[in-house]
Design a protein around this motif. Structure first.
Motif, PDB file in Angstrom:
ATOM      1  N   HIS A  45      31.057  34.984  36.991  1.00 28.63           N
ATOM      2  CA  HIS A  45      31.354  36.281  36.460  1.00 28.63           C
ATOM      3  C   HIS A  45      31.721  37.070  37.172  1.00 28.63           C
ATOM      4  O   HIS A  45      31.114  37.435  38.217  1.00 28.63           O
ATOM      5  CB  HIS A  45      30.075  36.416  35.738  1.00 28.63           C
ATOM      6  N   CYS A  54      39.126  45.529  35.589  1.00 23.04           N
ATOM      7  CA  CYS A  54      38.738  44.313  34.865  1.00 23.04           C
ATOM      8  C   CYS A  54      40.036  43.608  34.149  1.00 23.04           C
ATOM      9  O   CYS A  54      40.186  42.225  34.241  1.00 23.04           O
ATOM     10  CB  CYS A  54      37.829  44.617  33.914  1.00 23.04           C
ATOM     11  N   GLN A  55      40.928  44.386  33.682  1.00 20.84           N
ATOM     12  CA  GLN A  55      42.064  43.982  33.202  1.00 20.84           C
ATOM     13  C   GLN A  55      43.049  43.457  34.163  1.00 20.84           C
ATOM     14  O   GLN A  55      43.688  42.174  33.755  1.00 20.84           O
ATOM     15  CB  GLN A  55      42.808  45.134  32.312  1.00 20.84           C
ATOM     16  N   GLU A  58      41.470  40.067  35.044  1.00 19.71           N
ATOM     17  CA  GLU A  58      41.657  38.949  34.112  1.00 19.71           C
ATOM     18  C   GLU A  58      42.979  38.603  34.007  1.00 19.71           C
ATOM     19  O   GLU A  58      43.256  37.142  33.971  1.00 19.71           O
ATOM     20  CB  GLU A  58      41.321  39.518  32.673  1.00 19.71           C
ATOM     21  N   ASN A  59      43.815  39.187  34.149  1.00 19.84           N
ATOM     22  CA  ASN A  59      45.444  38.826  34.271  1.00 19.84           C
ATOM     23  C   ASN A  59      45.861  37.869  35.274  1.00 19.84           C
ATOM     24  O   ASN A  59      46.342  36.742  35.277  1.00 19.84           O
ATOM     25  CB  ASN A  59      46.485  40.037  34.374  1.00 19.84           C
ATOM     26  N   THR A  62      43.703  34.371  34.620  1.00 19.51           N
ATOM     27  CA  THR A  62      44.641  33.861  33.581  1.00 19.51           C
ATOM     28  C   THR A  62      46.028  33.100  34.221  1.00 19.51           C
ATOM     29  O   THR A  62      46.260  31.944  34.025  1.00 19.51           O
ATOM     30  CB  THR A  62      44.976  34.679  32.525  1.00 19.51           C
ATOM     31  N   TRP A  76      35.418  30.852  34.366  1.00 23.00           N
ATOM     32  CA  TRP A  76      35.167  32.192  34.700  1.00 23.00           C
ATOM     33  C   TRP A  76      35.249  33.035  33.543  1.00 23.00           C
ATOM     34  O   TRP A  76      35.872  32.988  32.418  1.00 23.00           O
ATOM     35  CB  TRP A  76      36.150  32.852  35.660  1.00 23.00           C
ATOM     36  N   GLN A  77      34.399  34.194  33.473  1.00 22.62           N
ATOM     37  CA  GLN A  77      34.405  35.480  32.547  1.00 22.62           C
ATOM     38  C   GLN A  77      34.479  36.860  33.332  1.00 22.62           C
ATOM     39  O   GLN A  77      34.015  36.758  34.326  1.00 22.62           O
ATOM     40  CB  GLN A  77      33.292  35.275  31.887  1.00 22.62           C
ATOM     41  N   VAL A  78      35.147  37.853  32.658  1.00 25.20           N
ATOM     42  CA  VAL A  78      35.166  39.044  33.247  1.00 25.20           C
ATOM     43  C   VAL A  78      34.626  39.949  32.343  1.00 25.20           C
ATOM     44  O   VAL A  78      34.584  39.935  31.213  1.00 25.20           O
ATOM     45  CB  VAL A  78      36.774  39.444  33.551  1.00 25.20           C
ATOM     46  N   HIS A  79      33.584  40.627  33.035  1.00 23.90           N
ATOM     47  CA  HIS A  79      32.884  41.815  32.241  1.00 23.90           C
ATOM     48  C   HIS A  79      32.810  43.166  32.624  1.00 23.90           C
ATOM     49  O   HIS A  79      32.747  43.239  34.005  1.00 23.90           O
ATOM     50  CB  HIS A  79      31.373  41.388  32.356  1.00 23.90           C
TER      51      HIS A  79
END
Length: 222
Positions: A45, A54-55, A58-59, A62, A76-79
């Motif tokens: 995470h 965060c953006q 995440e890009n 991905t 994975w996760q982005v918070h």
């Protein structure tokens, strides 16, 4: 990307996989990405309170999510969240990493994190930029024990790296037991720390000063 000495030291601490690893205040996510690719967690995470960070992260994740060392797809996760209000997973095997922020902010984040997840058992790695003495005192009041501790020199700055758990055996102390004054880096860090607290003690004695002077005056205990 090659990790800095500080982040690499944190990376090397994680030798056994976790169910969840939370890379908090992750900035560019370099540490979490290395742990992800090494397969050190079922889910890594990435947590930061800045939406643009965060953006971007995440890009990147991905676009670039190759198989891990175990040839499995990384999870994975982005918070985009305040770490102090973060709710961890209902899992017994998880690690929270807070690095790259000051000791006072680390205390604030850990206060909320421990309160919001009081029923969960999780390990903590914390590596503050400064105010290590105050952070250690806070951690002691929260009954956290020591798995390991070390001093890291990175780009002419010094960091204390603490690996913690409620179920570890070694007691945490206000100044640490990791000192080896035969090492130039440790001596330089101690001198710098004493000078800092001497300045802060001009108007009123700071309790940290006498504690660090004892290490300097009794090198046999370090």
């Amino acid at each position: 990307m090659k990790l800095s000495p500080r982040l690499n030291a944190i990376n090397q601490l994680v030798t056994q996989p976790y169910t969840h690893i939370w890379d908090c205040c992750c900035d560019h996510g370099f540490l979490g990405a290395h742990l992800l690719l090494q397969g050190m967690a079922e889910t890594v995470h990435f947590v930061d309170s800045v939406s643009s960070i965060c953006q971007q992260l995440e890009n990147k994740l991905t676009r670039f999510s190759p198989p891990t060392q175990n040839n499995t797809s990384p999870h994975w996760q982005v918070h985009c969240a305040d770490v102090a209000s973060l709710k961890l997973a209902q899992s017994a095997r998880q690690l929270v990493i807070i690095a790259g922020v000051g000791g006072e902010l680390s205390i604030k984040l850990l206060t909320g994190l421990l309160e919001h997840n009081a029923q969960l058992d999780f390990d903590i790695i914390v590596c503050p930029v400064h105010e290590q003495f105050q952070l250690r005192q806070f951690l002691i009041t929260r009954n956290l024990k020591l798995i390991s501790e070390q001093i890291i020199e990175d780009n002419q700055r010094y960091y204390e790296l603490l690996y913690l758990s409620r179920h570890a055996k070694q007691a945490l102390t206000s100044t640490g037991e990791m000192w080896n004054l035969r090492l130039d880096a440790h001596q330089r860090y101690l001198d710098k720390t004493i000078q800092h607290y001497q300045q802060r003690s001009r108007s009123r004695p700071h309790p940290a000063l006498s504690a660090y002077l004892k290490i300097q005056q009794n090198p046999g205990i370090a």
